[in-house]
Scaffold this motif. Structure first.
Motif, PDB file in Angstrom:
ATOM      1  N   ASN A  40       0.829  -1.200   0.000  1.00  0.00           N
ATOM      2  CA  ASN A  40       0.000   0.000   0.000  1.00  0.00           C
ATOM      3  C   ASN A  40       0.869   1.259   0.000  1.00  0.00           C
ATOM      4  O   ASN A  40       0.588   2.236  -0.698  1.00  0.00           O
ATOM      5  N   LEU A  41       1.946   1.225   0.780  1.00  0.00           N
ATOM      6  CA  LEU A  41       2.889   2.342   0.818  1.00  0.00           C
ATOM      7  C   LEU A  41       3.512   2.565  -0.554  1.00  0.00           C
ATOM      8  O   LEU A  41       3.616   3.701  -1.031  1.00  0.00           O
ATOM      9  N   LEU A  42       3.917   1.491  -1.217  1.00  0.00           N
ATOM     10  CA  LEU A  42       4.515   1.610  -2.543  1.00  0.00           C
ATOM     11  C   LEU A  42       3.505   2.125  -3.565  1.00  0.00           C
ATOM     12  O   LEU A  42       3.849   2.908  -4.452  1.00  0.00           O
ATOM     13  N   CYS A  43       2.279   1.702  -3.410  1.00  0.00           N
ATOM     14  CA  CYS A  43       1.224   2.146  -4.318  1.00  0.00           C
ATOM     15  C   CYS A  43       1.061   3.659  -4.238  1.00  0.00           C
ATOM     16  O   CYS A  43       1.069   4.361  -5.266  1.00  0.00           O
ATOM     17  N   TRP A  44       0.941   4.196  -3.022  1.00  0.00           N
ATOM     18  CA  TRP A  44       0.776   5.644  -2.869  1.00  0.00           C
ATOM     19  C   TRP A  44       2.037   6.401  -3.301  1.00  0.00           C
ATOM     20  O   TRP A  44       1.947   7.519  -3.829  1.00  0.00           O
ATOM     21  N   THR A  45       3.189   5.800  -3.080  1.00  0.00           N
ATOM     22  CA  THR A  45       4.427   6.448  -3.499  1.00  0.00           C
ATOM     23  C   THR A  45       4.461   6.614  -5.013  1.00  0.00           C
ATOM     24  O   THR A  45       4.809   7.691  -5.536  1.00  0.00           O
ATOM     25  N   MET A  46       4.078   5.579  -5.734  1.00  0.00           N
ATOM     26  CA  MET A  46       4.057   5.660  -7.196  1.00  0.00           C
ATOM     27  C   MET A  46       3.014   6.664  -7.679  1.00  0.00           C
ATOM     28  O   MET A  46       3.233   7.395  -8.655  1.00  0.00           O
ATOM     29  N   ILE A  47       1.880   6.715  -6.992  1.00  0.00           N
ATOM     30  CA  ILE A  47       0.851   7.687  -7.366  1.00  0.00           C
ATOM     31  C   ILE A  47       1.363   9.114  -7.187  1.00  0.00           C
ATOM     32  O   ILE A  47       1.267   9.952  -8.090  1.00  0.00           O
ATOM     33  N   MET A  48       1.929   9.385  -6.001  1.00  0.00           N
ATOM     34  CA  MET A  48       2.376  10.747  -5.713  1.00  0.00           C
ATOM     35  C   MET A  48       3.575  11.152  -6.580  1.00  0.00           C
ATOM     36  O   MET A  48       3.690  12.306  -6.988  1.00  0.00           O
ATOM     37  N   LEU A  49       4.455  10.211  -6.888  1.00  0.00           N
ATOM     38  CA  LEU A  49       5.577  10.533  -7.774  1.00  0.00           C
ATOM     39  C   LEU A  49       5.122  10.704  -9.217  1.00  0.00           C
ATOM     40  O   LEU A  49       5.816  11.328 -10.024  1.00  0.00           O
ATOM     41  N   VAL A  99       2.227  12.224  -9.861  1.00  0.00           N
ATOM     42  CA  VAL A  99       1.634  13.564  -9.824  1.00  0.00           C
ATOM     43  C   VAL A  99       2.724  14.626  -9.709  1.00  0.00           C
ATOM     44  O   VAL A  99       2.713  15.634 -10.423  1.00  0.00           O
ATOM     45  N   HIS A 100       3.689  14.388  -8.824  1.00  0.00           N
ATOM     46  CA  HIS A 100       4.766  15.349  -8.571  1.00  0.00           C
ATOM     47  C   HIS A 100       6.038  14.842  -9.265  1.00  0.00           C
ATOM     48  O   HIS A 100       6.947  14.299  -8.632  1.00  0.00           O
ATOM     49  N   LYS A 101       6.082  15.025 -10.570  1.00  0.00           N
ATOM     50  CA  LYS A 101       7.133  14.408 -11.377  1.00  0.00           C
ATOM     51  C   LYS A 101       8.523  14.946 -11.082  1.00  0.00           C
ATOM     52  O   LYS A 101       9.519  14.243 -11.302  1.00  0.00           O
ATOM     53  N   ILE A 102       8.617  16.160 -10.572  1.00  0.00           N
ATOM     54  CA  ILE A 102       9.929  16.700 -10.238  1.00  0.00           C
ATOM     55  C   ILE A 102      10.596  15.860  -9.158  1.00  0.00           C
ATOM     56  O   ILE A 102      11.814  15.660  -9.168  1.00  0.00           O
ATOM     57  N   TRP A 103       9.791  15.332  -8.226  1.00  0.00           N
ATOM     58  CA  TRP A 103      10.351  14.473  -7.175  1.00  0.00           C
ATOM     59  C   TRP A 103      10.724  13.103  -7.727  1.00  0.00           C
ATOM     60  O   TRP A 103      11.672  12.480  -7.264  1.00  0.00           O
ATOM     61  N   GLN A 104       9.991  12.637  -8.735  1.00  0.00           N
ATOM     62  CA  GLN A 104      10.374  11.376  -9.383  1.00  0.00           C
ATOM     63  C   GLN A 104      11.724  11.549 -10.073  1.00  0.00           C
ATOM     64  O   GLN A 104      12.596  10.675  -9.968  1.00  0.00           O
ATOM     65  N   VAL A 105      11.917  12.688 -10.733  1.00  0.00           N
ATOM     66  CA  VAL A 105      13.191  12.965 -11.412  1.00  0.00           C
ATOM     67  C   VAL A 105      14.325  13.069 -10.402  1.00  0.00           C
ATOM     68  O   VAL A 105      15.410  12.500 -10.597  1.00  0.00           O
ATOM     69  N   ARG A 106      14.094  13.808  -9.322  1.00  0.00           N
ATOM     70  CA  ARG A 106      15.133  13.983  -8.305  1.00  0.00           C
ATOM     71  C   ARG A 106      15.520  12.649  -7.671  1.00  0.00           C
ATOM     72  O   ARG A 106      16.702  12.364  -7.446  1.00  0.00           O
ATOM     73  N   ALA A 107      14.517  11.819  -7.388  1.00  0.00           N
ATOM     74  CA  ALA A 107      14.786  10.509  -6.782  1.00  0.00           C
ATOM     75  C   ALA A 107      15.559   9.618  -7.753  1.00  0.00           C
ATOM     76  O   ALA A 107      16.499   8.912  -7.358  1.00  0.00           O
ATOM     77  N   ARG A 108      15.187   9.654  -9.027  1.00  0.00           N
ATOM     78  CA  ARG A 108      15.877   8.825 -10.028  1.00  0.00           C
ATOM     79  C   ARG A 108      17.336   9.261 -10.179  1.00  0.00           C
ATOM     80  O   ARG A 108      18.240   8.417 -10.271  1.00  0.00           O
ATOM     81  N   GLU A 109      17.561  10.551 -10.227  1.00  0.00           N
ATOM     82  CA  GLU A 109      18.936  11.054 -10.344  1.00  0.00           C
ATOM     83  C   GLU A 109      19.779  10.607  -9.157  1.00  0.00           C
ATOM     84  O   GLU A 109      20.949  10.234  -9.306  1.00  0.00           O
ATOM     85  N   GLU A 110      19.191  10.618  -7.960  1.00  0.00           N
ATOM     86  CA  GLU A 110      19.928  10.178  -6.779  1.00  0.00           C
ATOM     87  C   GLU A 110      20.237   8.685  -6.855  1.00  0.00           C
ATOM     88  O   GLU A 110      21.356   8.251  -6.543  1.00  0.00           O
ATOM     89  N   VAL A 111      19.256   7.885  -7.265  1.00  0.00           N
ATOM     90  CA  VAL A 111      19.446   6.438  -7.360  1.00  0.00           C
ATOM     91  C   VAL A 111      20.556   6.112  -8.350  1.00  0.00           C
ATOM     92  O   VAL A 111      21.440   5.283  -8.077  1.00  0.00           O
ATOM     93  N   VAL A 112      20.542   6.757  -9.498  1.00  0.00           N
ATOM     94  CA  VAL A 112      21.567   6.511 -10.517  1.00  0.00           C
ATOM     95  C   VAL A 112      22.940   6.931 -10.003  1.00  0.00           C
ATOM     96  O   VAL A 112      23.952   6.245 -10.217  1.00  0.00           O
ATOM     97  N   ARG A 113      22.990   8.058  -9.315  1.00  0.00           N
ATOM     98  CA  ARG A 113      24.268   8.552  -8.788  1.00  0.00           C
ATOM     99  C   ARG A 113      24.830   7.637  -7.703  1.00  0.00           C
ATOM    100  O   ARG A 113      26.025   7.337  -7.684  1.00  0.00           O
ATOM    101  N   VAL A 114      23.983   7.160  -6.822  1.00  0.00           N
ATOM    102  CA  VAL A 114      24.430   6.353  -5.684  1.00  0.00           C
ATOM    103  C   VAL A 114      24.649   4.895  -6.071  1.00  0.00           C
ATOM    104  O   VAL A 114      25.646   4.274  -5.677  1.00  0.00           O
TER     105      VAL A 114
END
Length: 249
Positions: free
Chosen positions: A65-74, A76-91
């Motif tokens: 359920n937590l993952l479901c809402w996380t995907m929904i909110m990311l 909607v708020h695509k800038i946070w999806q981009v920021r999270a992806r950039e961090e994942v790729v970097r780390v």
């Protein structure tokens, strides 16, 4: 499954302690012959099934359920999806084996998960029975009173979180939970006190690992058929599901 294990145990004798799993531990009363009456056996089997349901829900239902809402909110708020992806790729780069140390470096992902748990907590409330008369500030709470802590109301209180309490803003957790709550006991997605969820850390590892792998391989957005309708049962879940469009990167 219970009957199969009982038959196997009876046919093969004792099983080494190191080979017992959680279901075996639940069934120990059935193994040792103490429950001789059919009534007692039925009671124990019903209890075993109930315990398994609790572990399934607590270990799977809440995390999914937590993952479901996380995907929904990311979505909607695509800038946070981009920021999270950039961090994942970097780390993480292209690492296949993700360690706890790696996950500890995902600060933005952690901020996002904490914010989702604030807005869409796994439980709406938790309750405790007062074992003895207790003085709490100006209030005296009698013994055997059931006290309920409304987690959802606390998580969306403007007095605690500010005027944007209803909004998705992971930045509020940039300096950790304590700073975000101003030192108040106001953030309890896993409960509080001696009965706090024992799988809290594991849940964080599980969710952050899934998100890291997802963000690295896919971008996602809401399907046009998505209808935002949070529905409160034991948890908050999307009443009409969460249709998403995933695109491989």
């Amino acid at each position: 499954m219970i009957n199969q294990r009982l038959e196997k145990r009876m046919a093969g004798g004792e099983i080494g302690t190191n080979k017992l799993d959680l279901l075996d531990i639940f069934m120990e009363e059935l193994y040792d012959g103490k429950a001789t009456k059919d009534r007692d056996r039925r009671r124990i089997i019903e209890d075993v099934i109930g315990q398994c349901k609790i572990f399934f829900f607590a270990g799977f239902g809440t995390s999914s359920n937590l993952l479901c809402w996380t995907m929904i909110m990311l979505s909607v708020h695509k800038i946070w999806q981009v920021r999270a992806r950039e961090e994942v790729v970097r780390v993480l780069g292209n690492k296949n084996q993700i360690t706890s140390d790696d996950l500890g470096k995902l600060k933005i992902v952690t901020m996002i998960v904490n914010e989702i748990l604030r807005l869409y907590p796994s439980g709406m409330e938790f309750s405790r029975v007062i074992e003895e008369e207790t003085k709490l500030g100006e209030y005296t709470i009698p013994k055997d009173t059931l006290v309920t802590c409304p987690i959802l109301l606390l998580n969306r209180s403007t007095e605690i979180w500010g005027e944007d309490a209803q909004e998705f803003n992971p930045e509020r957790f940039a300096d950790g939970v304590v700073k975000a709550t101003q030192g108040k006991a106001a953030y309890m997605p896993f409960g509080w006190g001696p009965r706090i969820c024992i799988a809290q850390n594991f849940s964080y590892f599980e969710v952050k690992t899934f998100l890291a792998m997802l963000l690295r391989d896919f971008s996602f957005e809401l399907s046009p058929t998505y209808t935002h309708a949070p529905y409160v049962d034991f948890t908050i879940h999307p009443q009409y599901g969460a249709p998403l469009v995933l695109r491989e990167l």
